[in-house]
Design a protein around this motif. Structure first.
Motif, PDB file in Angstrom:
ATOM      1  N   TYR A 109      40.125  41.240  36.957  1.00  0.00           N
ATOM      2  CA  TYR A 109      38.888  41.914  37.354  1.00  0.00           C
ATOM      3  C   TYR A 109      38.582  41.631  38.827  1.00  0.00           C
ATOM      4  O   TYR A 109      38.170  42.517  39.578  1.00  0.00           O
ATOM      5  N   PHE A 110      38.799  40.390  39.264  1.00  0.00           N
ATOM      6  CA  PHE A 110      38.543  40.004  40.658  1.00  0.00           C
ATOM      7  C   PHE A 110      39.768  40.234  41.553  1.00  0.00           C
ATOM      8  O   PHE A 110      39.743  39.879  42.726  1.00  0.00           O
ATOM      9  N   ASN A 111      40.818  40.785  40.968  1.00  0.00           N
ATOM     10  CA  ASN A 111      42.043  41.076  41.722  1.00  0.00           C
ATOM     11  C   ASN A 111      42.557  39.838  42.465  1.00  0.00           C
ATOM     12  O   ASN A 111      42.962  39.895  43.631  1.00  0.00           O
ATOM     13  N   ILE A 112      42.510  38.694  41.782  1.00  0.00           N
ATOM     14  CA  ILE A 112      42.859  37.425  42.412  1.00  0.00           C
ATOM     15  C   ILE A 112      44.363  37.326  42.662  1.00  0.00           C
ATOM     16  O   ILE A 112      44.812  36.730  43.636  1.00  0.00           O
ATOM     17  N   GLY A 113      45.153  38.006  41.804  1.00  0.00           N
ATOM     18  CA  GLY A 113      46.600  37.944  41.964  1.00  0.00           C
ATOM     19  C   GLY A 113      47.059  38.508  43.307  1.00  0.00           C
ATOM     20  O   GLY A 113      48.048  38.061  43.880  1.00  0.00           O
ATOM     21  N   ASP A 114      46.304  39.490  43.810  1.00  0.00           N
ATOM     22  CA  ASP A 114      46.633  40.134  45.080  1.00  0.00           C
ATOM     23  C   ASP A 114      45.947  39.349  46.208  1.00  0.00           C
ATOM     24  O   ASP A 114      44.834  39.655  46.626  1.00  0.00           O
ATOM     25  N   THR A 115      46.618  38.304  46.686  1.00  0.00           N
ATOM     26  CA  THR A 115      46.000  37.375  47.640  1.00  0.00           C
ATOM     27  C   THR A 115      45.686  38.043  48.982  1.00  0.00           C
ATOM     28  O   THR A 115      46.526  38.745  49.540  1.00  0.00           O
ATOM     29  N   SER A 116      44.485  37.851  49.485  1.00  0.00           N
ATOM     30  CA  SER A 116      44.070  38.369  50.789  1.00  0.00           C
ATOM     31  C   SER A 116      44.139  37.244  51.817  1.00  0.00           C
ATOM     32  O   SER A 116      43.662  36.142  51.556  1.00  0.00           O
ATOM     33  N   GLU A 117      44.721  37.530  52.973  1.00  0.00           N
ATOM     34  CA  GLU A 117      44.797  36.521  54.030  1.00  0.00           C
ATOM     35  C   GLU A 117      43.510  36.522  54.848  1.00  0.00           C
ATOM     36  O   GLU A 117      42.914  37.570  55.089  1.00  0.00           O
ATOM     37  N   ALA A 118      43.084  35.314  55.233  1.00  0.00           N
ATOM     38  CA  ALA A 118      41.802  35.176  55.917  1.00  0.00           C
ATOM     39  C   ALA A 118      41.905  34.244  57.124  1.00  0.00           C
ATOM     40  O   ALA A 118      42.751  33.351  57.168  1.00  0.00           O
ATOM     41  N   PHE A 119      41.046  34.501  58.113  1.00  0.00           N
ATOM     42  CA  PHE A 119      40.787  33.573  59.217  1.00  0.00           C
ATOM     43  C   PHE A 119      39.457  32.895  58.953  1.00  0.00           C
ATOM     44  O   PHE A 119      38.512  33.551  58.484  1.00  0.00           O
ATOM     45  N   TYR A 161      39.551  24.189  50.351  1.00  0.00           N
ATOM     46  CA  TYR A 161      39.675  24.891  49.076  1.00  0.00           C
ATOM     47  C   TYR A 161      40.637  26.067  49.157  1.00  0.00           C
ATOM     48  O   TYR A 161      41.369  26.345  48.215  1.00  0.00           O
ATOM     49  N   HIS A 162      40.657  26.758  50.285  1.00  0.00           N
ATOM     50  CA  HIS A 162      41.418  28.014  50.375  1.00  0.00           C
ATOM     51  C   HIS A 162      42.727  27.919  51.145  1.00  0.00           C
ATOM     52  O   HIS A 162      43.366  28.933  51.374  1.00  0.00           O
ATOM     53  N   SER A 163      43.085  26.698  51.563  1.00  0.00           N
ATOM     54  CA  SER A 163      44.304  26.594  52.368  1.00  0.00           C
ATOM     55  C   SER A 163      45.471  26.042  51.548  1.00  0.00           C
ATOM     56  O   SER A 163      46.572  25.951  52.040  1.00  0.00           O
ATOM     57  N   ARG A 164      45.206  25.669  50.310  1.00  0.00           N
ATOM     58  CA  ARG A 164      46.258  25.045  49.496  1.00  0.00           C
ATOM     59  C   ARG A 164      47.519  25.882  49.507  1.00  0.00           C
ATOM     60  O   ARG A 164      47.466  27.103  49.407  1.00  0.00           O
ATOM     61  N   LYS A 165      48.622  25.200  49.607  1.00  0.00           N
ATOM     62  CA  LYS A 165      49.903  25.893  49.788  1.00  0.00           C
ATOM     63  C   LYS A 165      50.171  26.891  48.665  1.00  0.00           C
ATOM     64  O   LYS A 165      50.381  28.059  48.896  1.00  0.00           O
ATOM     65  N   ASN A 166      50.102  26.415  47.432  1.00  0.00           N
ATOM     66  CA  ASN A 166      50.569  27.277  46.344  1.00  0.00           C
ATOM     67  C   ASN A 166      49.440  28.019  45.621  1.00  0.00           C
ATOM     68  O   ASN A 166      49.539  29.208  45.362  1.00  0.00           O
ATOM     69  N   SER A 167      48.366  27.315  45.310  1.00  0.00           N
ATOM     70  CA  SER A 167      47.334  27.959  44.490  1.00  0.00           C
ATOM     71  C   SER A 167      46.216  28.514  45.371  1.00  0.00           C
ATOM     72  O   SER A 167      45.739  27.845  46.286  1.00  0.00           O
ATOM     73  N   HIS A 168      45.852  29.755  45.120  1.00  0.00           N
ATOM     74  CA  HIS A 168      44.697  30.339  45.803  1.00  0.00           C
ATOM     75  C   HIS A 168      43.757  30.869  44.739  1.00  0.00           C
ATOM     76  O   HIS A 168      43.738  32.068  44.452  1.00  0.00           O
ATOM     77  N   PRO A 169      42.974  29.946  44.149  1.00  0.00           N
ATOM     78  CA  PRO A 169      42.222  30.246  42.934  1.00  0.00           C
ATOM     79  C   PRO A 169      41.252  31.404  43.077  1.00  0.00           C
ATOM     80  O   PRO A 169      40.835  31.985  42.085  1.00  0.00           O
ATOM     81  N   SER A 170      40.886  31.776  44.316  1.00  0.00           N
ATOM     82  CA  SER A 170      39.982  32.922  44.475  1.00  0.00           C
ATOM     83  C   SER A 170      40.708  34.120  45.058  1.00  0.00           C
ATOM     84  O   SER A 170      40.085  35.116  45.392  1.00  0.00           O
ATOM     85  N   GLY A 171      42.012  34.016  45.236  1.00  0.00           N
ATOM     86  CA  GLY A 171      42.768  35.124  45.810  1.00  0.00           C
ATOM     87  C   GLY A 171      42.556  35.263  47.302  1.00  0.00           C
ATOM     88  O   GLY A 171      42.778  36.323  47.878  1.00  0.00           O
ATOM     89  N   ILE A 172      42.071  34.193  47.929  1.00  0.00           N
ATOM     90  CA  ILE A 172      41.875  34.186  49.379  1.00  0.00           C
ATOM     91  C   ILE A 172      42.700  33.053  49.968  1.00  0.00           C
ATOM     92  O   ILE A 172      42.608  31.916  49.512  1.00  0.00           O
ATOM     93  N   LYS A 173      43.520  33.376  50.969  1.00  0.00           N
ATOM     94  CA  LYS A 173      44.396  32.376  51.584  1.00  0.00           C
ATOM     95  C   LYS A 173      44.078  32.295  53.065  1.00  0.00           C
ATOM     96  O   LYS A 173      44.293  33.257  53.814  1.00  0.00           O
ATOM     97  N   ILE A 174      43.514  31.180  53.490  1.00  0.00           N
ATOM     98  CA  ILE A 174      43.207  31.001  54.912  1.00  0.00           C
ATOM     99  C   ILE A 174      44.502  30.645  55.636  1.00  0.00           C
ATOM    100  O   ILE A 174      45.185  29.691  55.259  1.00  0.00           O
TER     101      ILE A 174
END
Lengths: 220, 220
Positions: free
Chosen positions: A81-91, A105-118
Motif C-alpha cells: 500500500y505504501f509502495n515501500i518495495g520501490d525504494t526512493s532515493e533521497a537527499f 534510520y534511512h541510511s541503513r545499507k540493506n533495509s529501508h523500512p519506509s522505502g526511502i534511502k538517503i
C-alpha cells in the motif's frame, strides 16, 4: 500538495496503517510466530477493531473472521500500500541532531523500512562537510541542485533551521525532486506538482497541550 | 486516549493551527510588523483561506475581512487555544539523537514555545548518566517513578528503542504523569485516563511514499 488535500479520514487511516506496520514488524522481530486478528491488533494499539478492519481493507487484505491473518501477509499488504518495495532515493539537508537521527534510520545499507534511502547529506557547517555520518557523506549545500539532477533524486528531506528551509527547498525543486519532507517548522511555497509532507515535531506538543487542557475541563 | 479519539477534521485543524502559530512566530521573528489576513496566511502555507478562517475561529479570533489581524493577537489566540502559557513540566527518556534534538527545543531556560518544559532526562547508558545536555541533567532510569511523583511531573516523553518503551511508559504512569508523548515506533498500552500522543516520525515517510505512488498513478 500538502497533507491538507487529503480527507481527514484518509489521513487518519494512513497514520494508523503506518502504526500497524510498525507494530507488526515489532511482533515479527520479537519472534511472534502465530497470526493475529483485527481485534488483537486493535487491543494492542487501543484502536477499535472495526476501524482496524476498515483500514486493513484499504490495503486489499481480506478479513478472516475465524482464522485471522498471518503477520507476514499483513506486513506485505501494508508495505505494498505504501509502495515501500520501490525504494526512493533521497537527499537530507541539515545534519543537526534531528537530521542525524533521521539519517541513522534511512541510511541503513540493506533495509529501508519506509522505502526511502538517503544517499547523501548536506550542511553549510564546514566542521561537518566531508565527514561521514551513519555511512553517508556530508557535502556542501551548493552541490545539492547539480547532484540531485545527475542522480535523479526523488525526495528532499529538510532538517535545517526555518530561515534556511525555503532556499533549500528551491534548490531541491530545481534539482528535480518530486517530494519534499519538511522537518523545519515553517511553511514552504512549492510548485503544485511537488508532494509536500510537513513533519513538524512540535505539532505533537500542540496536540498534547490541547488534549491535556480539554481533559482538565472534563471534555474529550 | 490517543489521537484517533479525535475527529479527523479536528486533528487536521489542530495540525494547521500549530503550523499557523509556527509561521506567525516566524513572521514576528523576521520583523514583519504589519498585520495579516486569512488569505495571506493561506497563501503562505498553501491552505485555502476559508479553511484558515474556520481554524482561526476555533481559537475565538474574530474575522476582520477588511482590516485583518495583528500578528501578535493571532499568536496570543492560538497560544491560548493550546494553553501554552500554562507550562507543563516533562521528563524525557532516551537521550539518543532524536531525544537530544527534542531536549534542545524544550529545555530552553526562558522560552517554552510549546508550553512544555523538560526538567530532567533519563537514559540507561552509563556513558550518558551524569552528563548535562542542553542544560538538563541525565539521570538513571530507575529514578523516574520516584522523582516524577515528588516533582509532580505531568508529561513523559519517550525516545527509547521500541523494546524499552512500554516499560518506561509504565514507570512514568506509576510516577503520576497525565500524558505520554511517544516517539518510539511501537504501540503503548496505558490507562484510559492518560493522554497519549504518538509522534512516530516514520508516519511522515508513509504519507510521502503513499502520495508519491498516488501521483504516479495520476490520482490525488
Amino acid at each position: 500538495m500538502d497533507g491538507q488535500d487529503l480527507k481527514g479520514s484518509t489521513v487518519l487511516s494512513i497514520k494508523r496503517l503506518s502504526r500497524y506496520l510498525t507494530h507488526l514488524r515489532f511482533l515479527r522481530k520479537t519472534g511472534t510466530k502465530e497470526g493475529f486478528s483485527a481485534s488483537q491488533l486493535g487491543r494492542d494499539l487501543c484502536i477499535h477493531e472495526t476501524q482496524v478492519r476498515k483500514d486493513l481493507a484499504l490495503t486489499g487484505l481480506e478479513g478472516r473472521p475465524k482464522t485471522g491473518h498471518s503477520i507476514e501477509e499483513a506486513i506485505e499488504a501494508i508495505e505494498k500500500y505504501f509502495n515501500i518495495g520501490d525504494t526512493s532515493e533521497a537527499f537530507l539537508v541539515g545534519v543537526g541532531h534531528l537530521g542525524t537521527a533521521i539519517l541513522g534510520y534511512h541510511s541503513r545499507k540493506n533495509s529501508h523500512p519506509s522505502g526511502i534511502k538517503i544517499v547523501a547529506a548536506f550542511d553549510n557547517d564546514d566542521s561537518k562537510i566531508g565527514k561521514t555520518i551513519h555511512g553517508i557523506k556530508v557535502l556542501a549545500i551548493d552541490k545539492i541542485t547539480d547532484l540531485s539532477n545527475r542522480m535523479h533524486i526523488s525526495i528532499g528531506i529538510i532538517c535545517t533551521p526555518p530561515e534556511a528551509a525555503q532556499g533549500i527547498a528551491d534548490m531541491l525543486v530545481e534539482g528535480g525532486v518530486k517530494a519534499i519532507w519538511n522537518f523545519s517548522p515553517v511553511g514552504l511555497t512549492l510548485p503544485e506538482s511537488i508532494v509536500l509532507e510537513n513533519s513538524d515535531i512540535e505539532q505533537g506538543a500542540a496536540f498534547l497541550k490541547r488534549r491535556l487542557t480539554e481533559q482538565k475541563r472534563g471534555k474529550k
